[in-house]
Design a protein around this motif. Structure first.
Motif, PDB file in Angstrom:
ATOM      1  N   ALA A   1       0.820  -1.213   0.000  1.00  0.00           N
ATOM      2  CA  ALA A   1       0.000   0.000   0.000  1.00  0.00           C
ATOM      3  C   ALA A   1       0.850   1.257   0.000  1.00  0.00           C
ATOM      4  CB  ALA A   1      -0.936  -0.011   1.207  1.00  0.00           C
ATOM      5  N   GLN A   2       1.888   1.308   0.835  1.00  0.00           N
ATOM      6  CA  GLN A   2       2.690   2.521   0.983  1.00  0.00           C
ATOM      7  C   GLN A   2       4.088   2.165   1.495  1.00  0.00           C
ATOM      8  OE1 GLN A   2       1.917   5.904   0.214  1.00  0.00           O
ATOM      9  NE2 GLN A   2       4.128   5.912   0.452  1.00  0.00           N
ATOM     10  N   PRO A   3       5.070   1.979   0.605  1.00  0.00           N
ATOM     11  CA  PRO A   3       6.434   1.686   1.071  1.00  0.00           C
ATOM     12  C   PRO A   3       6.981   2.829   1.924  1.00  0.00           C
ATOM     13  CG  PRO A   3       6.203   1.227  -1.277  1.00  0.00           C
ATOM     14  CD  PRO A   3       4.966   1.970  -0.856  1.00  0.00           C
ATOM     15  N   HIS A   4       7.385   2.513   3.150  1.00  0.00           N
ATOM     16  CA  HIS A   4       7.877   3.526   4.083  1.00  0.00           C
ATOM     17  C   HIS A   4       8.582   2.792   5.215  1.00  0.00           C
ATOM     18  CE1 HIS A   4       7.725   6.721   7.182  1.00  0.00           C
ATOM     19  NE2 HIS A   4       7.728   7.540   6.147  1.00  0.00           N
ATOM     20  N   VAL A   5       9.450   3.501   5.909  1.00  0.00           N
ATOM     21  CA  VAL A   5      10.165   2.878   7.017  1.00  0.00           C
ATOM     22  C   VAL A   5       9.198   2.373   8.086  1.00  0.00           C
ATOM     23  CG1 VAL A   5      10.507   5.089   8.204  1.00  0.00           C
ATOM     24  CG2 VAL A   5      12.055   3.181   8.655  1.00  0.00           C
ATOM     25  N   LEU A   6       8.095   3.101   8.310  1.00  0.00           N
ATOM     26  CA  LEU A   6       7.153   2.689   9.351  1.00  0.00           C
ATOM     27  C   LEU A   6       6.375   1.437   8.960  1.00  0.00           C
ATOM     28  CD1 LEU A   6       5.710   6.101  10.625  1.00  0.00           C
ATOM     29  CD2 LEU A   6       7.432   4.624  11.703  1.00  0.00           C
ATOM     30  N   THR A   7       6.176   1.225   7.658  1.00  0.00           N
ATOM     31  CA  THR A   7       5.457   0.030   7.236  1.00  0.00           C
ATOM     32  C   THR A   7       6.333  -1.217   7.318  1.00  0.00           C
ATOM     33  OG1 THR A   7       5.966   0.519   4.907  1.00  0.00           O
ATOM     34  CG2 THR A   7       3.860   1.284   5.772  1.00  0.00           C
ATOM     35  N   VAL A   8       7.609  -1.028   7.631  1.00  0.00           N
ATOM     36  CA  VAL A   8       8.491  -2.144   7.974  1.00  0.00           C
ATOM     37  C   VAL A   8       8.564  -2.304   9.489  1.00  0.00           C
ATOM     38  CG1 VAL A   8      10.846  -3.055   7.850  1.00  0.00           C
ATOM     39  CG2 VAL A   8       9.870  -1.857   5.877  1.00  0.00           C
ATOM     40  N   VAL A   9       8.807  -1.196  10.193  1.00  0.00           N
ATOM     41  CA  VAL A   9       9.102  -1.261  11.628  1.00  0.00           C
ATOM     42  C   VAL A   9       7.869  -1.640  12.457  1.00  0.00           C
ATOM     43  CG1 VAL A   9       9.826   0.096  13.634  1.00  0.00           C
ATOM     44  CG2 VAL A   9      11.043   0.313  11.458  1.00  0.00           C
ATOM     45  N   LEU A  10       6.727  -1.021  12.198  1.00  0.00           N
ATOM     46  CA  LEU A  10       5.550  -1.273  13.043  1.00  0.00           C
ATOM     47  C   LEU A  10       5.066  -2.730  12.964  1.00  0.00           C
ATOM     48  CD1 LEU A  10       3.536   2.058  12.593  1.00  0.00           C
ATOM     49  CD2 LEU A  10       5.013   1.366  14.499  1.00  0.00           C
ATOM     50  N   PRO A  11       4.903  -3.310  11.767  1.00  0.00           N
ATOM     51  CA  PRO A  11       4.529  -4.727  11.741  1.00  0.00           C
ATOM     52  C   PRO A  11       5.599  -5.635  12.346  1.00  0.00           C
ATOM     53  CG  PRO A  11       4.076  -3.698   9.625  1.00  0.00           C
ATOM     54  CD  PRO A  11       4.884  -2.721  10.419  1.00  0.00           C
ATOM     55  N   MET A  12       6.869  -5.245  12.195  1.00  0.00           N
ATOM     56  CA  MET A  12       7.934  -6.075  12.760  1.00  0.00           C
ATOM     57  C   MET A  12       7.872  -6.081  14.278  1.00  0.00           C
ATOM     58  SD  MET A  12      10.170  -8.120  11.632  1.00  0.00           S
ATOM     59  CE  MET A  12      11.139  -9.271  12.642  1.00  0.00           C
ATOM     60  N   MET A  13       7.378  -5.002  14.876  1.00  0.00           N
ATOM     61  CA  MET A  13       7.213  -4.986  16.329  1.00  0.00           C
ATOM     62  C   MET A  13       6.228  -6.065  16.772  1.00  0.00           C
ATOM     63  SD  MET A  13       7.128  -0.869  17.051  1.00  0.00           S
ATOM     64  CE  MET A  13       6.754  -1.093  18.806  1.00  0.00           C
ATOM     65  N   LEU A  14       5.138  -6.248  16.005  1.00  0.00           N
ATOM     66  CA  LEU A  14       4.166  -7.294  16.324  1.00  0.00           C
ATOM     67  C   LEU A  14       4.812  -8.667  16.169  1.00  0.00           C
ATOM     68  CD1 LEU A  14       1.279  -8.132  17.043  1.00  0.00           C
ATOM     69  CD2 LEU A  14       0.702  -7.958  14.602  1.00  0.00           C
ATOM     70  N   TYR A  15       5.575  -8.849  15.099  1.00  0.00           N
ATOM     71  CA  TYR A  15       6.265 -10.131  14.902  1.00  0.00           C
ATOM     72  C   TYR A  15       7.232 -10.405  16.055  1.00  0.00           C
ATOM     73  CZ  TYR A  15       8.714 -13.934  12.538  1.00  0.00           C
ATOM     74  OH  TYR A  15       9.252 -15.163  12.221  1.00  0.00           O
ATOM     75  N   MET A  16       7.995  -9.390  16.457  1.00  0.00           N
ATOM     76  CA  MET A  16       8.989  -9.574  17.519  1.00  0.00           C
ATOM     77  C   MET A  16       8.321  -9.902  18.854  1.00  0.00           C
ATOM     78  SD  MET A  16      12.120  -9.243  16.379  1.00  0.00           S
ATOM     79  CE  MET A  16      13.265  -8.519  17.543  1.00  0.00           C
TER      80      MET A  16
END
Length: 383
Positions: A288-303
């Motif tokens: 939907a929207q490539p951005h640093v936050l669209t990597v970091v925020l979902p990764m927080m849920l994974y972590m």
């Protein structure tokens, strides 16, 4: 023991902000520098073949001290490596040494605790150990900015020295009874084969392996995605990585509360569900929207899912084997790190220009871990 387990993530995470600097300083390629991560995992896996079986026969302390000594020598070699080839080789040796403390810390928890308490203690140890990946990239970025990437390995050498002194002065022998059979390659392989015949062990091994593989995909590729694609500085990258690692600590704390009340299986179910949701959310967000936050925020849920699922799955895998805790811990590590090394190679070959390939790899492992959990209920019941 938490500090001993921190040696692994410290060795992988603290120099992540410096990876692009190593590429430039040694006039080499990203793929070659990625080998310092992938070969580290290969060395970690190969070291774990030996430490557990040896410690079941010789005791935890002497084998632990040997591993720390190897790690210290290899850290010195990394600090003064004249070429990328030497650095890759020294990283393999560094990992071989670091494998001992990680394997034996898990086995020592099993020596000291039984039943649900073992899971709680591993989760507690994981929450303390989680501070290492939370702060390591941030301080690694500062150290690399101030003194260059070689200074990062010098700090690793100093940490190894502190651990050696601490083990000598403060850590007792925990092995209740030594294995009486002679150590041999055939006997070691038969011990591993016996563990793999146990259905419950295989199920938990698969969950641990898939969970960590998704995590290592992020470890392996995040510095290039967040710095080279999305323009973060080494210090900003360290902060972003530290936030994700902080989510892992939150997951371990949730596990400590959920497991005693609802049971370890419920906590693992929640954790693997978070792995799948986090990975899929990253894929959809980047589309939907490539951005640093669209990597970091979902990764927080994974972590957070990693913090819930992995320590409790490790404890459940070790519980049936009080007399072979070292060997069982070794086999967990072999599967975990061997698979992660292959994932690291795959990440380096498919990074792309948006991070979507990295997200797909993370999501694939998260979904697979959740599906394995759902499909192995009967096998896990035999533990």
């Amino acid at each position: 023991m938490a500090a001993l387990t921190a040696l692994g993530p410290l060795s992988t995470d603290m120099y992540l902000p410096a990876l692009p600097d190593i590429v430039r300083d040694m006039a080499t390629s990203k793929e070659a520098v990625q080998l310092t991560l992938s070969l580290f995992l290969a060395g970690f896996a190969s070291g774990q073949v030996f430490y557990g079986p040896l410690a079941d026969r010789l005791g935890r302390r002497p084998v632990l001290l040997a591993g720390l000594g190897i790690y210290a020598v290899a850290s010195f070699a990394c600090t003064f490596a004249p070429s990328i080839e030497v650095l890759v080789g020294a990283r393999f040796l560094q990992a071989f040494g670091a494998a001992g403390p990680v394997v034996l810390a898990r086995a020592m928890v099993r020596d000291l605790y039984d039943g649900p308490r073992a899971g709680q203690e591993l989760a507690r140890m994981g929450s303390i150990m989680g501070l290492a990946p939370s702060v390591a990239p941030f301080f690694g970025g500062l150290i690399a900015a101030a003194g260059g990437w070689r200074m990062v390995f010098l700090v690793s050498l100093a940490f190894a020295g502190v651990l050696l002194v601490s083990v000598l002065r403060r850590l007792p022998e925990t092995l209740p009874a030594r294995e009486t059979s002679r150590f041999s390659l055939g006997g070691m392989l038969r011990g591993f084969a016996g563990l793999l015949r146990h259905q419950g062990f295989r199920a938990y091994l698969a969950i641990v392996t898939l969970t960590f593989a998704g995590l290592f995909a992020f470890i392996s590729g995040s510095s290039f995605v967040l710095q080279d694609i999305y323009g973060l500085s080494p210090v900003a990258y360290g902060i972003a990585f530290g936030v994700c690692a902080g989510a892992y600590v939150v997951g371990t704390l949730i596990g400590q509360r959920v497991a005693p009340r609802l049971g370890g299986e419920a906590a693992i179910a929640l954790g693997t569900g978070m792995l799948a949701l986090g990975g899929l959310a990253m894929v959809l967000a980047l589309l939907a929207q490539p951005h640093v936050l669209t990597v970091v925020l979902p990764m927080m849920l994974y972590m957070a899912g990693v913090g819930l699922a992995m320590p409790l799955s490790q404890a459940a895998a070790l519980l049936p084997f009080p007399d072979r805790a070292g060997t069982a811990s070794s086999l967990l590590g072999i599967g975990q790190m061997g698979t992660a090394a292959l994932v690291g190679i795959g990440v380096s070959a498919t990074l792309g220009g948006t991070g979507l390939a990295l997200a797909l790899i993370i999501a694939g492992h998260g979904v697979a871990a959740f599906l394995v959990f759902l499909m192995t209920r009967g096998a896990r019941a035999v533990v």
